[in-house]
Design an enzyme around this catalytic site. Structure first.
Site, PDB file in Angstrom:
ATOM      1  N   ASP A  98      -4.708  39.464 -27.247  1.00  0.00           N
ATOM      2  CA  ASP A  98      -4.416  40.271 -28.424  1.00  0.00           C
ATOM      3  C   ASP A  98      -5.262  41.546 -28.343  1.00  0.00           C
ATOM      4  O   ASP A  98      -6.459  41.492 -28.025  1.00  0.00           O
ATOM      5  CB  ASP A  98      -4.754  39.488 -29.702  1.00  0.00           C
ATOM      6  N   ASN A 106      -2.875  52.396 -34.524  1.00  0.00           N
ATOM      7  CA  ASN A 106      -1.647  52.854 -35.175  1.00  0.00           C
ATOM      8  C   ASN A 106      -1.947  53.740 -36.384  1.00  0.00           C
ATOM      9  O   ASN A 106      -1.322  54.787 -36.573  1.00  0.00           O
ATOM     10  CB  ASN A 106      -0.804  51.654 -35.617  1.00  0.00           C
ATOM     11  N   ASP A 115       2.161  52.253 -29.068  1.00  0.00           N
ATOM     12  CA  ASP A 115       3.090  51.819 -28.020  1.00  0.00           C
ATOM     13  C   ASP A 115       2.510  52.073 -26.637  1.00  0.00           C
ATOM     14  O   ASP A 115       2.675  51.266 -25.720  1.00  0.00           O
ATOM     15  CB  ASP A 115       4.425  52.552 -28.174  1.00  0.00           C
ATOM     16  N   GLU A 141       1.328  42.696 -31.057  1.00  0.00           N
ATOM     17  CA  GLU A 141       0.409  43.133 -29.999  1.00  0.00           C
ATOM     18  C   GLU A 141      -0.121  41.960 -29.177  1.00  0.00           C
ATOM     19  O   GLU A 141      -1.087  42.112 -28.427  1.00  0.00           O
ATOM     20  CB  GLU A 141      -0.763  43.916 -30.605  1.00  0.00           C
TER      21      GLU A 141
END
Length: 225
Positions: A98, A106, A115, A141
């Site tokens: 993770d 973000n 991304d 993620e």
């Protein structure tokens, strides 16, 4: 040859008969050439259709963002690996990773950078595992590595190799060239127990991953079950 001879014997004008036979032979040759061309064309269309179907199947099993196997392909691979492990007695291990502080990326830099980070992590994961292993996007993620034939020790080494590679990478915002800094991951490793369900195996990985997060992130924790 027999039919040609009969035609020549029964014809009143042999030269005319020969001309007719020559014309018929020409037409037969043209029909054969046309048929051959159609067969070649049909073969090409079949090859194109086969390629399109293969590409469609690949897309149906691939995560569009990361290029890794998607959730459906991952589940199918893992269930098959579990069956094989129970039949052969070989080890099977999984590690779940993770991205640390992913929401921060973000919120601070936008989803495009998020991304970009996921693609970087996916690339390091794919390059870090062995031939015959599977790298997949588990969700959000979270990415996963499935290692048939690998005991905990080997899987931990591979997970650590992936973690180190990611931690050593410097992320640069493509649009502006701005250096973002270090990206880290946390990882949880577990080895399959014969008869264990798919869900139970992933849950043990997730618990180890949670402990890695609680212990300060940027580390690999092995399930102690």
């Amino acid at each position: 040859m027999i039919e040609v001879g009969r035609t020549l014997r029964t014809a009143k004008d042999p030269q005319l008969a020969l001309k007719r036979l020559a014309d018929e032979l020409t037409r037969a040759t043209e029909r054969a050439s046309t048929l051959e061309a159609k067969l070649v064309e049909a073969s090409g269309e079949l090859d194109g259709l086969r390629t399109s179907l293969e590409q469609a199947e690949l897309r149906s099993r691939t995560d569009a963002l990361t290029g890794l196997a998607n959730r459906g392909a991952m589940e199918s691979f893992l269930r098959t690996a579990q069956i094989n492990a129970m039949e052969s007695g070989d080890a099977l291990s999984v590690f779940l990773i993770d991205v640390d502080h992913f929401k921060k990326f973000n919120d601070t830099y936008g989803h495009q950078l998020g991304d970009q980070v996921l693609r970087l992590v996916a690339k390091c994961l794919q390059e870090g595992i062995r031939d015959g292993d599977l790298a997949a996007r588990y969700g959000g993620e979270e990415l996963i590595g499935i290692l048939p034939g690998a005991p905990l020790t080997i899987t931990q080494e591979i997970a650590e190799r992936v973690r180190t590679r990611i931690a050593n990478a410097n992320v640069k915002k493509r649009a502006t060239g701005q250096m973002i800094g270090q990206v880290t991951i946390s990882s949880g490793v577990a080895q399959f127990k014969p008869g264990e369900s798919f869900e139970a195996l992933i849950e043990r990985c997730d618990q180890a991953l949670y402990r890695a997060k609680q212990s300060g992130r940027n580390r690999t924790i092995v399930s102690d079950d």
